[in-house]
Design an enzyme around this catalytic site. Structure first.
Site, PDB file in Angstrom:
ATOM      1  CG  ASP A   1      -0.188   0.206   2.534  1.00  0.00           C
ATOM      2  OD1 ASP A   1       1.068   0.253   2.526  1.00  0.00           O
ATOM      3  OD2 ASP A   1      -0.848   0.343   3.572  1.00  0.00           O
TER       4      ASP A   1
ATOM      5  CG  ASP B   1      -3.368   3.123   5.572  1.00  0.00           C
ATOM      6  OD1 ASP B   1      -4.533   2.887   5.205  1.00  0.00           O
ATOM      7  OD2 ASP B   1      -2.718   2.361   6.306  1.00  0.00           O
TER       8      ASP B   1
ATOM      9  CG  ASP C   1       1.511   3.162   4.693  1.00  0.00           C
ATOM     10  OD1 ASP C   1       0.381   2.775   4.990  1.00  0.00           O
ATOM     11  OD2 ASP C   1       2.434   2.378   4.372  1.00  0.00           O
TER      12      ASP C   1
HETATM   13  N1  DCP Z   1       2.012   0.116  11.885  1.00  0.00           N
HETATM   14  C1  DCP Z   1       2.168  -0.391  13.167  1.00  0.00           C
HETATM   15  N2  DCP Z   1       1.251  -1.251  13.662  1.00  0.00           N
HETATM   16  C2  DCP Z   1       0.198  -1.636  12.925  1.00  0.00           C
HETATM   17  C3  DCP Z   1       0.017  -1.129  11.628  1.00  0.00           C
HETATM   18  C4  DCP Z   1       0.956  -0.245  11.125  1.00  0.00           C
HETATM   19  O1  DCP Z   1       3.126  -0.074  13.837  1.00  0.00           O
HETATM   20  N3  DCP Z   1      -0.660  -2.512  13.439  1.00  0.00           N
HETATM   21  C5  DCP Z   1       3.023   1.046  11.347  1.00  0.00           C
HETATM   22  C6  DCP Z   1       4.288   0.327  11.032  1.00  0.00           C
HETATM   23  C7  DCP Z   1       4.226   0.101   9.569  1.00  0.00           C
HETATM   24  C8  DCP Z   1       3.463   1.308   9.093  1.00  0.00           C
HETATM   25  O2  DCP Z   1       2.565   1.609  10.147  1.00  0.00           O
HETATM   26  O3  DCP Z   1       5.509   0.009   9.012  1.00  0.00           O
HETATM   27  C9  DCP Z   1       2.734   1.117   7.816  1.00  0.00           C
HETATM   28  O4  DCP Z   1       1.900  -0.049   7.848  1.00  0.00           O
HETATM   29  P1  DCP Z   1       1.842  -1.042   6.644  1.00  0.00           P
HETATM   30  O5  DCP Z   1       0.927  -2.150   7.041  1.00  0.00           O
HETATM   31  O6  DCP Z   1       1.522  -0.333   5.384  1.00  0.00           O
HETATM   32  O7  DCP Z   1       3.307  -1.659   6.597  1.00  0.00           O
HETATM   33  P2  DCP Z   1       4.546  -1.316   5.681  1.00  0.00           P
HETATM   34  O8  DCP Z   1       4.324  -0.046   4.946  1.00  0.00           O
HETATM   35  O9  DCP Z   1       5.721  -1.400   6.556  1.00  0.00           O
HETATM   36  O10 DCP Z   1       4.586  -2.533   4.670  1.00  0.00           O
HETATM   37  P3  DCP Z   1       4.153  -2.573   3.127  1.00  0.00           P
HETATM   38  O11 DCP Z   1       5.350  -2.157   2.367  1.00  0.00           O
HETATM   39  O12 DCP Z   1       3.766  -3.983   2.871  1.00  0.00           O
HETATM   40  O13 DCP Z   1       3.003  -1.636   2.956  1.00  0.00           O
HETATM   41 MG    MG Z   2       2.670   0.322   3.742  1.00  0.00          MG
END
Ligand code: DCP
Ligand code: MG
Length: 377
Positions: A209, A299, A211
């Site tokens: 996604d 997001d 963010d």
């Molecule tokens: N986050 C967190 N706890 C959660 C959800 C999110 O601490 N339950 C924080 C840490 C993540 C960030 O928000 O790194 C973004 O969430 P993502 O699920 O989008 O995760 P990533 O961006 O790290 O992974 P991806 O590249 O798959 O989107």
């Molecule tokens: Mg993400």
């Protein structure tokens, strides 16, 4: 056997936030196996799944931090978080080139179907199991039975846009969305910032996604901003689906009062936030379908300037990095840290500690600064 852990610069610690975890590391053949074991534990083992999954994740994180390829089992047998089960898996891979346990998982139909279903936006492991036990095996099965299965709104979109939402998002897509958001923010409230956070912020080239963390130098200028922004994007026809969470940011100056919601979902925050599925213009290279756009998960998170550093740290991630940082802060420093701020509980009443950037937060926690690219645990 050697009892000393010297492995070049590897720092053996129970907190991932005390060492560097780069994206490109030396032990992919092991960590890929652990990722499958982690998923299998959380999908299949309903009773102890979460704790087993966490154990594999922690072992995997240790290997990601290890500064060279592991070639002998004795060099890691004493490392914290690499437990008996993990050592067995590593031994198998070292000796045979593969782990039989992992092979068994890969050849299990149920594992693949649960993996497929949990890839549907809005579907977690327990729903996936339910669908599986009803005999469904493909996303088409779910689409065909949408009525009987009583799909919620998210799941309907998840099935409808399954292919788009499961195609990796790349950096040009992320930049395109950021540009669109900035353009609209300028029309609503000039001088806003909109930073790409999440995996892209840690140097990942693709993710699931996009963010975007939005703020403004003046504290109260972000009030009501999210609704205005989402309304504009909706009017422009960019929003396929939105789910807003607004007005729960109730941080008072001195203490952070844990509500029921923050207790049960301790890693989440109460920032104004919109989960959206947006239409993103396709780039010139994506000419393989008739659509001129692709659906993407986005997001949008809004934070006031006084909380910016904390929200940034929280949303850059990774999830495991945050988890270890917050655990460290509490266990070692009696400091409660989240995406809103930090509070020193050694004092009564707890005292809020302010910070204007990530460096100040690490400093307050007596930790060496970890660069974003090294938070990929
Ligand atoms: N986050 C967190 N706890 C959660 C959800 C999110 O601490 N339950 C924080 C840490 C993540 C960030 O928000 O790194 C973004 O969430 P993502 O699920 O989008 O995760 P990533 O961006 O790290 O992974 P991806 O590249 O798959 O989107
Ligand atoms: Mg993400």
């Amino acid at each position: 056997a050697r009892s000393d852990i010297d492995h070049f610069s590897y720092q053996d610690t129970k907190y991932e936030c005390q060492r560097r975890t780069p994206l490109n590391h030396h032990n992919k053949k092991f960590t890929e196996a652990f990722e499958i074991l982690e998923k299998h534990a959380s999908y299949i083992d309903r009773e102890h799944g979460e704790s087993r999954a966490l154990a594999f994740r922690k072992a995997s994180c240790a290997l990601k931090s290890y500064p060279r390829e592991i070639t002998r089992i004795d060099e890691i047998s004493k490392i914290t978080h690499v437990g008996e089960h993990s050592l067995r898996v590593i031994t198998d891979i070292l000796e045979n080139g593969y782990s039989e346990e992992v092979q068994d998982i890969i050849s299990c139909e149920m594992f693949h179907v649960i993996e497929l279903f949990t890839g549907i936006y809005g579907c977690g492991p327990s729903t996936a199991h339910k669908w599986y036990s009803l005999g469904h095996r493909t996303t088409q099965d779910i689409k065909d039975n949408a009525e009987i299965l009583n799909l919620n709104v998210q799941q309907k979109y998840g099935v409808e846009f399954y292919d788009d939402l499961n195609a990796p998002v790349d950096m040009p897509d992320a930049l395109r969305i950021q540009r669109l958001v900035v353009e609209q923010l300028d029309l609503i409230q000039p001088s806003c910032s909109a930073e790409i956070v999440g995996g892209f912020g840690r140097g990942k080239q693709c993710g699931h996604d996009i963010d975007i963390l939005i703020s403004h130098p003046e504290e109260d200028k972000v009030e009501g901003l999210l609704v205005k922004l989402v309304n504009r994007l909706t009017t422009l026809g960019c929003m396929l689906h939105t789910a807003l969470s607004v007005g729960k940011n109730v941080v008072r100056k001195e203490t952070f009062v844990k509500t029921k919601a923050t207790q049960t979902r301790s890693t989440m925050d109460n920032l104004d936030r919109c989960f959206a599925i947006m239409k993103v213009e396709k780039s010139a290279t994506d000419n393989d379908s008739c659509n001129s756009w692709i659906a993407r998960r986005v997001d949008l998170i809004i934070t006031p300037s006084s909380q910016y550093a904390f929200s940034l740290l929280g949303w850059i991630g990774s999830k495991q990095f945050n988890r270890s940082l917050r655990l460290y802060a509490w266990k070692e420093m009696k400091i409660h840290l989240n995406s809103h701020g930090m509070w020193d509980h050694k004092l009564t009443p707890p005292k809020r500690i302010l910070a204007t950037d990530e460096e100040e937060i690490f400093k307050a926690l007596h930790l060496d600064f970890v660069e974003r690219k090294d938070r990929n645990c």
